[in-house]
Design an enzyme around this catalytic site. Structure first.
Site, PDB file in Angstrom:
ATOM      1  N   ASP A  62       0.831  -1.216   0.000  1.00  0.00           N
ATOM      2  CA  ASP A  62       0.000   0.000   0.000  1.00  0.00           C
ATOM      3  C   ASP A  62       0.867   1.268   0.000  1.00  0.00           C
ATOM      4  O   ASP A  62       1.745   1.428   0.839  1.00  0.00           O
ATOM      5  CB  ASP A  62      -0.898   0.035   1.235  1.00  0.00           C
ATOM      6  CG  ASP A  62      -1.865  -1.130   1.308  1.00  0.00           C
ATOM      7  OD1 ASP A  62      -1.716  -2.086   0.531  1.00  0.00           O
ATOM      8  OD2 ASP A  62      -2.759  -1.093   2.159  1.00  0.00           O
ATOM      9  N   GLU A 277     -11.814  -1.767   1.745  1.00  0.00           N
ATOM     10  CA  GLU A 277     -10.497  -1.353   2.232  1.00  0.00           C
ATOM     11  C   GLU A 277     -10.047  -0.032   1.613  1.00  0.00           C
ATOM     12  O   GLU A 277     -10.437   0.325   0.505  1.00  0.00           O
ATOM     13  CB  GLU A 277      -9.458  -2.430   1.887  1.00  0.00           C
ATOM     14  CG  GLU A 277      -9.868  -3.818   2.377  1.00  0.00           C
ATOM     15  CD  GLU A 277      -8.679  -4.765   2.434  1.00  0.00           C
ATOM     16  OE1 GLU A 277      -8.049  -4.829   3.497  1.00  0.00           O
ATOM     17  OE2 GLU A 277      -8.377  -5.416   1.417  1.00  0.00           O
TER      18      GLU A 277
HETATM   19  C1  FRU Z   1      -4.809  -3.504   1.774  1.00  0.00           C
HETATM   20  C2  FRU Z   1      -4.586  -3.769   3.253  1.00  0.00           C
HETATM   21  C3  FRU Z   1      -4.980  -2.573   4.070  1.00  0.00           C
HETATM   22  C4  FRU Z   1      -4.134  -2.732   5.295  1.00  0.00           C
HETATM   23  C5  FRU Z   1      -2.872  -3.386   4.761  1.00  0.00           C
HETATM   24  C6  FRU Z   1      -2.290  -4.448   5.630  1.00  0.00           C
HETATM   25  O1  FRU Z   1      -3.831  -4.026   0.967  1.00  0.00           O
HETATM   26  O2  FRU Z   1      -5.286  -4.906   3.655  1.00  0.00           O
HETATM   27  O3  FRU Z   1      -6.360  -2.524   4.326  1.00  0.00           O
HETATM   28  O4  FRU Z   1      -3.906  -1.498   5.892  1.00  0.00           O
HETATM   29  O5  FRU Z   1      -3.210  -3.952   3.520  1.00  0.00           O
HETATM   30  O6  FRU Z   1      -1.094  -4.929   5.111  1.00  0.00           O
END
Ligand code: FRU
Length: 425
Positions: A62, A277
């Site tokens: 992310d 998300e």
């Molecule tokens: C999306 C996610 C987010 C979280 C992170 C955890 O890729 O699931 O929601 O913050 O990755 O690694």
């Protein structure tokens, strides 16, 4: 989207008359999600060439750019800055979530990136998950929004804010300096937002994470959307009602942004999907485009949809929202490579959006026929797991917005992954 579980009420805000009115929460309905279909306009090309390389030592997933209070991407003395979840790339991909650290990277040309180090000295949580970063140009300080997470297997999530970093630039690079104050922005209330304890009864993954800062374009209020769940009381994982993802919102109640209050969610997917998300907005032509990412495995029983960017458009914070392209689907991975990318983030670029994401798993398919399914990856020898994982930024996609319809028009396979910005700061 139809009306759903409504949490009505006008919250008073600092005595400000301009405060946003909360309204009923919109639903992403099953009927809408049943319309999901991959078309040329909504299917990403298979990644064949990926020149995006941002780190030799870390898995990257992310990622978010440093933005101003108004949401434009910051360029300071010629430098652009992005923040990424990172973990050492000698870990197997599945282990990275428990070791996630936010690091910053900077570039002059948007193609060649240098690593700047950790974003924080002493963040909250055992590790940190996704967020957003706002630079106040008057105060010349960064507001780091992130998720403070407790260790595996609990993964308790608390949206957090680190205030006080400043940016030092030189012809050679960028350094984040200054003491930061870190605080928790909020915890689930158990009514609008499900707690970890409530989700344990339900036997399903929970979320309270990914704060994404934005300034309300009309009232000027400081707000953050985030990923959460609505308590439905369902305790049966085969009951669609156990799939209760929502997009929550909270509002700062002081100018220092040290205090926040929960508002009713802006969107729910009860009976439709468990995880909405990294929610975020793009404001375009007076419209509120609300984007979120979701997985194939989090759709409720009886529905199917790909790992994809989904989106909705409305006239205000509380909608009413219509799913883009009838179903909500905006960017799907192609059927031949259903897990090639994830964690799309849409950024305004003129009348279009530019969407960055990270390269996830290559060579996997949905079925495990002849190839490996996502569930099987974790059982492979670690070198093979690492071989299949991208762990770097994917080529960004340019997407046209046209009212309630969108169309993927280009893949940026030249190494750039952010909208180009002029001189500023
Ligand atoms: C999306 C996610 C987010 C979280 C992170 C955890 O890729 O699931 O929601 O913050 O990755 O690694």
């Amino acid at each position: 989207a139809g009306l759903g579980v409504a949490s009505l009420g006008l919250s008073s805000m600092n005595g400000s008359a301009a405060a946003v009115e909360t309204d009923s929460t919109d639903q992403w309905t099953r009927a809408e999600a049943e319309q999901i279909k991959l078309t040329d306009d909504t299917t990403a090309p298979v990644i064949s060439d990926n020149p995006n390389s941002i780190s030799d030592d870390y898995w990257i997933w992310d990622t978010w750019p440093l933005r101003t209070r108004d949401g434009s991407i910051v360029k300071i003395n010629g430098w652009q800055i992005v923040f990424s979840l990172t973990a050492p790339n000698d870990l197997v991909p599945g282990a990275r979530h428990n070791a996630a650290t936010i690091r910053y990277f900077y570039s002059r040309n948007g193609k060649n990136w240098q690593e700047g180090g950790k974003a924080f000295d002493a963040p909250l949580g055992h590790h940190q998950w996704a967020g957003s970063a706002m630079y106040d140009q008057t105060e010349e300080q960064i507001y780091h929004f992130y998720t403070a997470v407790s260790p595996e297997p609990e993964f308790r999530q608390r949206p957090a804010l680190g205030i006080g970093a400043s940016i030092e630039t030189s012809p050679k690079g960028v350094e984040l300096t200054g003491d930061q104050e870190h605080l928790i922005m909020g915890t689930p209330d158990g009514e609008m937002y499900q707690t970890l304890e409530q989700s344990k009864d339900q036997g399903i993954v929970y979320a309270f994470r990914d704060p994404w800062y934005f300034k309300h374009p009309e009232t000027g209020e400081d707000l953050a959307v985030f990923e959460a769940n609505t308590p439905t009381g369902s305790k049966d994982p085969s009951d669609p009602k156990s799939f209760n993802g929502n997009i929550g919102v909270m509002r700062a109640t002081n100018d220092e942004l040290t205090e926040w209050e929960l508002l009713p969610p802006v969107m729910e997917a009860i009976g439709t999907n468990q995880q909405l998300e990294r929610p975020h907005f793009v404001f375009n032509d007076g419209k509120w485009y609300l984007f979120t990412i979701s997985h194939k495995f989090t759709f409720a029983p009886g529905l199917s949809g790909p790992d994809a960017l989904y989106g909705f458009v409305g006239d205000s914070l509380y909608g009413d929202y219509k799913p883009l392209n009838e179903s909500g689907l905006v960017i799907a991975n192609p059927e031949e490579a259903p897990f090639q990318a994830y964690s799309w983030l849409a950024m305004p670029q003129g009348d279009n959006i530019l969407v960055e994401s990270f390269e996830n798993f290559r060579g996997l398919d949905n079925t495990s026929r002849g190839s490996i399914s996502l569930d099987e990856v974790g059982y492979l020898p670690s070198e093979e797991q690492k071989e299949l994982f991208g762990g770097t930024l994917a080529p960004s996609l340019k997407v046209q917005l046209n009212g309630t319809e969108t169309k993927i028009v280009a893949e940026l396979n030249d190494g750039h992954f952010l909208p180009s910005v002029g001189r500023s700061g």
